[in-house]
Scaffold this active site. Structure first.
Site, PDB file in Angstrom:
ATOM      1  N   ASN A   1       0.826  -1.196   0.000  1.00  0.00           N
ATOM      2  CA  ASN A   1       0.000   0.000   0.000  1.00  0.00           C
ATOM      3  C   ASN A   1       0.865   1.252   0.000  1.00  0.00           C
ATOM      4  OD1 ASN A   1       0.330   1.049   2.978  1.00  0.00           O
ATOM      5  ND2 ASN A   1       0.047  -1.156   3.115  1.00  0.00           N
TER       6      ASN A   1
ATOM      7  N   LYS B   1       1.043   1.586  16.320  1.00  0.00           N
ATOM      8  CA  LYS B   1       1.519   2.795  15.642  1.00  0.00           C
ATOM      9  C   LYS B   1       0.348   3.659  15.226  1.00  0.00           C
ATOM     10  CE  LYS B   1       3.415   2.856  11.385  1.00  0.00           C
ATOM     11  NZ  LYS B   1       4.416   2.546  10.338  1.00  0.00           N
TER      12      LYS B   1
ATOM     13  N   LYS C   1      -0.666   7.682  13.231  1.00  0.00           N
ATOM     14  CA  LYS C   1      -0.217   8.741  12.343  1.00  0.00           C
ATOM     15  C   LYS C   1      -0.200  10.084  13.058  1.00  0.00           C
ATOM     16  CE  LYS C   1       0.030   5.851   8.938  1.00  0.00           C
ATOM     17  NZ  LYS C   1       1.356   5.409   8.444  1.00  0.00           N
TER      18      LYS C   1
ATOM     19  N   ASP D   1       4.182   8.105  13.352  1.00  0.00           N
ATOM     20  CA  ASP D   1       4.631   8.131  11.958  1.00  0.00           C
ATOM     21  C   ASP D   1       4.114   9.410  11.294  1.00  0.00           C
ATOM     22  OD1 ASP D   1       5.250   7.678   9.311  1.00  0.00           O
ATOM     23  OD2 ASP D   1       4.026   5.876   9.095  1.00  0.00           O
TER      24      ASP D   1
ATOM     25  N   GLU E   1       8.859   8.214  13.345  1.00  0.00           N
ATOM     26  CA  GLU E   1       9.073   7.666  11.999  1.00  0.00           C
ATOM     27  C   GLU E   1       8.923   8.696  10.895  1.00  0.00           C
ATOM     28  OE1 GLU E   1       6.853   4.432   9.037  1.00  0.00           O
ATOM     29  OE2 GLU E   1       6.722   4.184  11.210  1.00  0.00           O
TER      30      GLU E   1
ATOM     31  N   GLU F   1      11.007   3.337   4.283  1.00  0.00           N
ATOM     32  CA  GLU F   1       9.986   2.666   3.483  1.00  0.00           C
ATOM     33  C   GLU F   1       9.855   3.255   2.091  1.00  0.00           C
ATOM     34  OE1 GLU F   1       5.624   4.344   4.229  1.00  0.00           O
ATOM     35  OE2 GLU F   1       6.598   3.808   6.106  1.00  0.00           O
TER      36      GLU F   1
ATOM     37  N   ASP G   1      11.173  -1.904   2.222  1.00  0.00           N
ATOM     38  CA  ASP G   1      10.097  -2.824   1.867  1.00  0.00           C
ATOM     39  C   ASP G   1      10.425  -3.452   0.523  1.00  0.00           C
ATOM     40  OD1 ASP G   1       7.745  -4.060   1.042  1.00  0.00           O
ATOM     41  OD2 ASP G   1       6.447  -2.358   1.516  1.00  0.00           O
TER      42      ASP G   1
ATOM     43  N   HIS H   1       8.294  -2.069   6.169  1.00  0.00           N
ATOM     44  CA  HIS H   1       6.961  -1.508   5.913  1.00  0.00           C
ATOM     45  C   HIS H   1       6.150  -2.501   5.082  1.00  0.00           C
ATOM     46  CE1 HIS H   1       4.526   0.445   2.705  1.00  0.00           C
ATOM     47  NE2 HIS H   1       4.054   1.190   3.680  1.00  0.00           N
TER      48      HIS H   1
ATOM     49  N   GLU I   1       5.793  -5.053   9.965  1.00  0.00           N
ATOM     50  CA  GLU I   1       4.576  -4.287  10.177  1.00  0.00           C
ATOM     51  C   GLU I   1       3.355  -5.177   9.948  1.00  0.00           C
ATOM     52  OE1 GLU I   1       3.126   0.201   9.058  1.00  0.00           O
ATOM     53  OE2 GLU I   1       4.150  -0.933   7.482  1.00  0.00           O
TER      54      GLU I   1
END
Length: 386
Positions: A53, A180, A182, A210, A236, A262, A289, A319, A338
């Site tokens: 994603n 985690k 945002k 993050d 992050e 990531e 990733d 990620h 993750e």
């Protein structure tokens, strides 16, 4: 032995969530099937792959450039020295013919998606889980127990502190010990959110935050001064992922662990981060990733870069929340992976029956990456391949 077909479909994974930089209302991914002429248990071996994603589907690049190069190559040129299996490195080199150095953008996602499917097929042909094949091939001890953390805490229309706390409580209830959320809209908005989550966690789990590359250096420093008052798991991707000077400067203001990587798509990018980004191997985390960065073949080169720079692979927590990285973690000694417990389904998550206990899962002994063990995902995959 040969690859008969490479099929791709661009599929929606849209959701009405957002981080500080993008919303996911029109998000897509590419699902790929590498169909071989090998038969196991009465069924043709098909390797599956998809991109993580945050990057859109790569159907044009896959169909117009990278899949044709594989299908046009002499089949024997794509096999290993025994002639009894596909060779991921030779297939990778075939995909990258006539590609100039640099330009690690969307093509890294297209190649990484096909590469995932190739490795899935390779492990299925020998009939063993990919993580065990990797451990045996590269001299590691396979560890089926893998640390995972729950990623969520997105901005969402109408989502207040009560809803955020309930979400984080649900992760605790499912066995996660790190969650985690945002951040990045503003300190005024985010500090109450952080304090609400920490209150809900009540010391039973750690919190990572993050910023998704949203902040300038000045904003990142302001956040750092606020965040260092809390016992966070990490801070992050503060600013632009290629602004290594910004990342290095933040270490002067944030003594706790930081994480990034990531949105770096090659071993050269990784090397520059370690050279110029001020990352600290005793506490910081790397989030490269494979599905976004040319696949496992390139990830192995990235791990060699880490070794030369004095970093342990155990500082890598990729990620993406997909089973490919779980296999790499279990087979090559990464620090974990993750997880998206509720988002980006059916592509995220674990095989059916796998549960999180004390922040870890145990890899099942499924051939390949293990997609066949996740009923909602393999249904979508087989619709493409069969």
């Amino acid at each position: 032995m040969k690859i008969d077909e490479i099929r791709e479909v661009t599929a929606p994974i849209a959701s009405s969530i957002a981080n500080a930089y993008i919303d996911f209302s029109k998000m897509t991914l590419s699902l790929v099937a590498v169909v071989t002429d090998v038969v196991r248990d009465g069924r043709r071996v098909v390797g599956y792959g998809f991109n993580s994603n945050g990057r859109y589907g790569q159907g044009g690049l896959i169909r117009e450039r990278f899949a044709p190069r594989i299908l046009e190559a002499a089949p024997e040129s794509l096999l290993d020295d025994t002639g009894e299996n596909l060779d991921p490195d030779r297939i990778w080199a075939t995909m990258m013919k006539n590609e100039k150095p640099g330009g690690h953008g969307e093509r890294s996602v297209a190649v990484g998606t096909i590469d995932m499917a190739v490795w899935d097929a390779v492990a299925k042909i020998v009939g063993e889980p990919l993580f065990r094949l990797l451990a045996r091939r590269y001299g590691h001890e396979a560890d089926p127990r893998v640390f995972v953390y729950a990623a969520g805490g997105y901005y969402y229309p109408g989502k207040g502190l009560d809803e955020l706390r309930a979400e984080m409580r649900s992760y605790l209830d499912r066995g996660y010990t790190v969650v985690k959320m945002k951040i990045g809209n503003s300190i005024a908005e985010d500090q109450p959110r952080i304090e609400a989550v920490l209150k809900e966690l009540d010391g039973k789990a750690q919190l990572a935050v993050d910023a998704n590359g949203r902040l300038t250096l000045e904003q990142g420093i302001a956040y750092a001064k606020m965040l260092r008052e809390y016992p966070l798991f990490w801070y992050e991707e503060v600013g632009d992922p290629l602004d290594f000077a910004l990342q290095a400067a933040l270490a002067e203001f944030y003594p706790g662990p930081m994480a990034t990587g990531e949105n770096l798509f090659s071993h050269q990018d990784a090397r520059n981060l370690l050279r110029y980004g001020g990352m600290r191997p005793d506490r910081d985390w790397l989030q490269f990733d494979c599905a976004l960065s040319y696949g496992l073949c390139e990830y192995l080169r990235t791990l060699e870069v880490l070794k030369v720079a004095g970093w342990s692979p155990s500082r890598c927590i990729p990620h993406g929340g997909h089973q490919m990285s779980l296999n790499i973690a279990a087979g090559l000694g990464l620090g974990g992976n993750e997880s998206y417990p509720d988002l980006f389904q059916p592509y995220g998550g674990f095989p059916d029956g796998v549960r999180v206990e004390d922040g870890h899962i145990v890899m099942p002994d499924l051939p390949g990456i293990g997609f066949e063990g996740k009923s909602d995902l393999i249904k979508v995959m087989r619709e493409l391949a069969e």
